[in-house]
Design a protein around this motif. Structure first.
Motif, PDB file in Angstrom:
ATOM      1  N   LEU A  61     -37.067  -6.698   6.910  1.00 19.10           N
ATOM      2  CA  LEU A  61     -37.973  -7.781   7.657  1.00 19.10           C
ATOM      3  C   LEU A  61     -39.077  -7.945   6.887  1.00 19.10           C
ATOM      4  CD1 LEU A  61     -37.342  -7.179  11.455  1.00 19.10           C
ATOM      5  CD2 LEU A  61     -36.448  -9.095  10.061  1.00 19.10           C
ATOM      6  N   ARG A  62     -39.802  -6.649   6.770  1.00 19.72           N
ATOM      7  CA  ARG A  62     -41.193  -6.834   6.030  1.00 19.72           C
ATOM      8  C   ARG A  62     -41.225  -7.095   4.606  1.00 19.72           C
ATOM      9  NH1 ARG A  62     -46.307  -5.973   7.189  1.00 19.72           N
ATOM     10  NH2 ARG A  62     -45.661  -5.431   9.245  1.00 19.72           N
ATOM     11  N   LYS A  63     -39.820  -6.855   3.888  1.00 21.39           N
ATOM     12  CA  LYS A  63     -39.804  -7.190   2.320  1.00 21.39           C
ATOM     13  C   LYS A  63     -39.653  -8.452   2.446  1.00 21.39           C
ATOM     14  CE  LYS A  63     -37.634  -2.828   0.970  1.00 21.39           C
ATOM     15  NZ  LYS A  63     -36.408  -2.158   0.238  1.00 21.39           N
ATOM     16  N   LYS A  64     -39.059  -9.172   3.390  1.00 21.42           N
ATOM     17  CA  LYS A  64     -38.932 -10.737   3.450  1.00 21.42           C
ATOM     18  C   LYS A  64     -40.143 -11.374   3.852  1.00 21.42           C
ATOM     19  CE  LYS A  64     -33.915 -10.736   3.687  1.00 21.42           C
ATOM     20  NZ  LYS A  64     -33.518 -11.565   2.621  1.00 21.42           N
ATOM     21  N   GLY A  65     -41.070 -10.559   4.302  1.00 21.12           N
ATOM     22  CA  GLY A  65     -42.328 -11.240   4.814  1.00 21.12           C
ATOM     23  C   GLY A  65     -42.369 -11.938   6.187  1.00 21.12           C
ATOM     24  N   LEU A  66     -41.437 -11.354   6.899  1.00 23.64           N
ATOM     25  CA  LEU A  66     -41.167 -11.675   8.330  1.00 23.64           C
ATOM     26  C   LEU A  66     -42.128 -10.953   9.198  1.00 23.64           C
ATOM     27  CD1 LEU A  66     -37.258 -12.383   8.153  1.00 23.64           C
ATOM     28  CD2 LEU A  66     -39.108 -13.998   7.567  1.00 23.64           C
ATOM     29  N   LYS A  67     -43.303 -11.051   9.091  1.00 25.31           N
ATOM     30  CA  LYS A  67     -44.284 -10.280   9.995  1.00 25.31           C
ATOM     31  C   LYS A  67     -44.276 -10.587  11.279  1.00 25.31           C
ATOM     32  CE  LYS A  67     -47.696  -9.420   6.263  1.00 25.31           C
ATOM     33  NZ  LYS A  67     -49.011  -9.726   5.818  1.00 25.31           N
ATOM     34  N   GLY A  68     -43.796 -11.774  11.792  1.00 24.72           N
ATOM     35  CA  GLY A  68     -43.972 -12.353  13.167  1.00 24.72           C
ATOM     36  C   GLY A  68     -42.721 -11.416  13.894  1.00 24.72           C
ATOM     37  N   CYS A  69     -41.728 -11.064  13.098  1.00 26.32           N
ATOM     38  CA  CYS A  69     -40.480 -10.549  13.620  1.00 26.32           C
ATOM     39  C   CYS A  69     -41.069  -9.029  13.993  1.00 26.32           C
ATOM     40  CB  CYS A  69     -39.285 -10.413  12.821  1.00 26.32           C
ATOM     41  SG  CYS A  69     -38.502 -12.313  12.705  1.00 26.32           S
ATOM     42  N   THR A  70     -41.571  -8.304  12.761  1.00 30.16           N
ATOM     43  CA  THR A  70     -42.039  -6.861  12.937  1.00 30.16           C
ATOM     44  C   THR A  70     -42.889  -6.753  14.077  1.00 30.16           C
ATOM     45  OG1 THR A  70     -43.668  -7.109  11.115  1.00 30.16           O
ATOM     46  CG2 THR A  70     -41.280  -6.614  10.711  1.00 30.16           C
ATOM     47  N   ALA A  71     -43.817  -7.934  14.462  1.00 33.98           N
ATOM     48  CA  ALA A  71     -44.820  -7.524  15.342  1.00 33.98           C
ATOM     49  C   ALA A  71     -44.515  -7.699  16.828  1.00 33.98           C
ATOM     50  CB  ALA A  71     -46.050  -8.712  15.001  1.00 33.98           C
ATOM     51  N   TYR A  72     -43.415  -8.414  16.835  1.00 33.27           N
ATOM     52  CA  TYR A  72     -43.330  -9.138  18.469  1.00 33.27           C
ATOM     53  C   TYR A  72     -42.647  -7.661  18.999  1.00 33.27           C
ATOM     54  CZ  TYR A  72     -41.380 -11.436  22.416  1.00 33.27           C
ATOM     55  OH  TYR A  72     -41.168 -11.889  23.691  1.00 33.27           O
ATOM     56  N   ASP A  73     -43.061  -7.636  20.477  1.00 34.52           N
ATOM     57  CA  ASP A  73     -42.609  -6.550  21.279  1.00 34.52           C
ATOM     58  C   ASP A  73     -42.430  -7.112  22.809  1.00 34.52           C
ATOM     59  OD1 ASP A  73     -42.308  -3.893  22.879  1.00 34.52           O
ATOM     60  OD2 ASP A  73     -44.151  -3.269  21.966  1.00 34.52           O
ATOM     61  N   CYS A  74     -41.237  -7.043  23.110  1.00 32.93           N
ATOM     62  CA  CYS A  74     -41.028  -7.489  24.658  1.00 32.93           C
ATOM     63  C   CYS A  74     -41.224  -6.535  25.805  1.00 32.93           C
ATOM     64  CB  CYS A  74     -39.473  -8.179  24.645  1.00 32.93           C
ATOM     65  SG  CYS A  74     -38.242  -6.795  24.940  1.00 32.93           S
ATOM     66  N   PHE A  75     -41.874  -5.318  25.207  1.00 32.40           N
ATOM     67  CA  PHE A  75     -42.080  -4.360  26.248  1.00 32.40           C
ATOM     68  C   PHE A  75     -40.982  -4.222  27.184  1.00 32.40           C
ATOM     69  CE2 PHE A  75     -46.042  -6.443  25.545  1.00 32.40           C
ATOM     70  CZ  PHE A  75     -47.043  -5.549  25.025  1.00 32.40           C
ATOM     71  N   GLY A  76     -39.743  -4.067  26.556  1.00 26.55           N
ATOM     72  CA  GLY A  76     -38.522  -3.689  27.355  1.00 26.55           C
ATOM     73  C   GLY A  76     -37.808  -4.611  28.349  1.00 26.55           C
ATOM     74  N   ALA A  77     -38.580  -6.166  28.205  1.00 28.11           N
ATOM     75  CA  ALA A  77     -38.293  -6.950  29.171  1.00 28.11           C
ATOM     76  C   ALA A  77     -36.862  -7.491  28.809  1.00 28.11           C
ATOM     77  CB  ALA A  77     -39.038  -8.452  29.018  1.00 28.11           C
ATOM     78  N   GLY A  78     -36.405  -7.346  27.442  1.00 27.30           N
ATOM     79  CA  GLY A  78     -34.965  -7.998  27.027  1.00 27.30           C
ATOM     80  C   GLY A  78     -34.156  -7.147  27.596  1.00 27.30           C
ATOM     81  N   GLN A  79     -33.938  -5.943  27.855  1.00 25.46           N
ATOM     82  CA  GLN A  79     -32.684  -5.083  28.135  1.00 25.46           C
ATOM     83  C   GLN A  79     -32.873  -5.123  29.914  1.00 25.46           C
ATOM     84  OE1 GLN A  79     -35.129  -3.453  26.102  1.00 25.46           O
ATOM     85  NE2 GLN A  79     -35.708  -1.826  27.013  1.00 25.46           N
ATOM     86  N   LYS A  80     -33.957  -5.545  30.367  1.00 28.40           N
ATOM     87  CA  LYS A  80     -34.014  -5.419  31.815  1.00 28.40           C
ATOM     88  C   LYS A  80     -33.505  -6.970  32.094  1.00 28.40           C
ATOM     89  CE  LYS A  80     -36.221  -3.573  34.682  1.00 28.40           C
ATOM     90  NZ  LYS A  80     -37.510  -3.715  35.201  1.00 28.40           N
ATOM     91  N   VAL A  81     -33.654  -7.987  31.505  1.00 28.49           N
ATOM     92  CA  VAL A  81     -33.071  -9.263  31.698  1.00 28.49           C
ATOM     93  C   VAL A  81     -31.529  -9.041  31.628  1.00 28.49           C
ATOM     94  CG1 VAL A  81     -32.974 -11.783  31.257  1.00 28.49           C
ATOM     95  CG2 VAL A  81     -34.964 -10.535  31.360  1.00 28.49           C
TER      96      VAL A  81
END
Length: 283
Positions: A61-81
């Motif tokens: 991700l970082r090598k490809k410059g995808l900083k938006g992806c590396t920065a995102y955090d759902c705080f565990g909401a994804g697995q809860k849903v």
């Protein structure tokens, strides 16, 4: 019930992509200018999302410059849903529930973010009465996270956030007062922008930032090398490409892993106990 910094965050508020259905890769709007693969409408799967909900470029991700992806955090909401709200039924096998699931995810993410901050506030707050208020609000927020989908969609999230923010602000003021020096004012001649305090690219190395109120501040590309940020409140601050090399963030408050992942740092940067040193930082 007693909540500890470690238990609350490590067990429930950490991302576990293996138990999610790639919800952040589908539910969110993406903009390529913000470091995502391409412009993407909300509800449309990312081009890198695989059939098994893994990311085909996750390791790069970082090598490809995808900083938006590396920065995102759902705080565990994804697995809860995925595992609690929908009992393991994913949006691909149940397409009729897809749009609802994506909307629920956005709400759950907000609730889990509030739990992250409240858990820290509980540990920081020394006033017994206020700690009881925080504990009660944690209980209430956790109850909301296990509601069914329809009930979650009917929540007045902003009203709940207002209650949370009052306690977070109270705790912030208590902690910052302990660190703030009256002799050396912090951040004078402040500029403001639509998103709050604007220190884009600013050299802040000679400013006293102990106990600074940096909530919502724009610190993009700011120079904070070697700065002591003890007691500084970073809630909602934009830290993209800010340089924290050699800085002391050990006792900073309301700082998240997602924020730190967007910054620059080195082996001499001191972080709060619950945050991990990003792999891209200089050695």
């Amino acid at each position: 019930m007693t909540y500890t910094y470690e238990d609350k965050r490590n067990k429930e508020l950490r991302v576990n992509c293996e138990k999610c259905f790639g919800l952040c890769c589908v539910a969110l709007y993406f903009s390529s200018c913000d470091g995502f693969p391409t412009n993407k409408d909300a509800g449309k799967p990312c081009i890198n999302l695989q059939p098994d909900f893994t990311c085909s470029v996750h390791k790069n991700l970082r090598k490809k410059g995808l900083k938006g992806c590396t920065a995102y955090d759902c705080f565990g909401a994804g697995q809860k849903v995925a595992q609690v709200t929908y009992g393991g039924h994913d949006w691909r096998k149940s397409p009729e529930s897809a749009n609802q699931m994506f909307e629920v995810f956005l709400i759950m993410r907000q609730l889990h973010e509030m739990l992250w901050y409240l858990s820290e506030a509980f540990v920081l707050q020394k006033d017994h009465c206020i700690r009881e208020e925080i504990s009660s609000l944690i209980d209430n927020t956790e109850h909301l996270t296990i509601l069914d989908a329809e009930s979650l969609l009917a929540l007045d999230v902003e009203a709940h956030r207002t209650k949370v923010n009052m306690l977070l602000k109270n705790t912030s003021e208590l902690i910052r007062t302990k660190y703030c020096s009256r002799k050396n004012g912090t951040l004078r001649n402040r500029k403001t922008s639509h998103c709050g305090l604007d220190y884009f690219g600013a050299d802040l190395r000679r400013i006293n930032l102990r106990g600074a109120d940096l909530r919502g501040a724009c610190l993009i590309a700011a120079n904070l090398r070697g700065v002591d940020l003890s007691g500084a409140d970073f809630i909602g601050a934009d830290l993209r490409d800010a340089d924290f090399s050699g800085a002391n963030l050990t006792n900073s408050i309301f700082l998240t892993q997602a924020q730190i992942n967007t910054t620059k740092g080195d082996l001499h940067t001191k972080l709060p106990m619950m945050l991990v040193r990003p792999s891209h930082w200089s050695k």
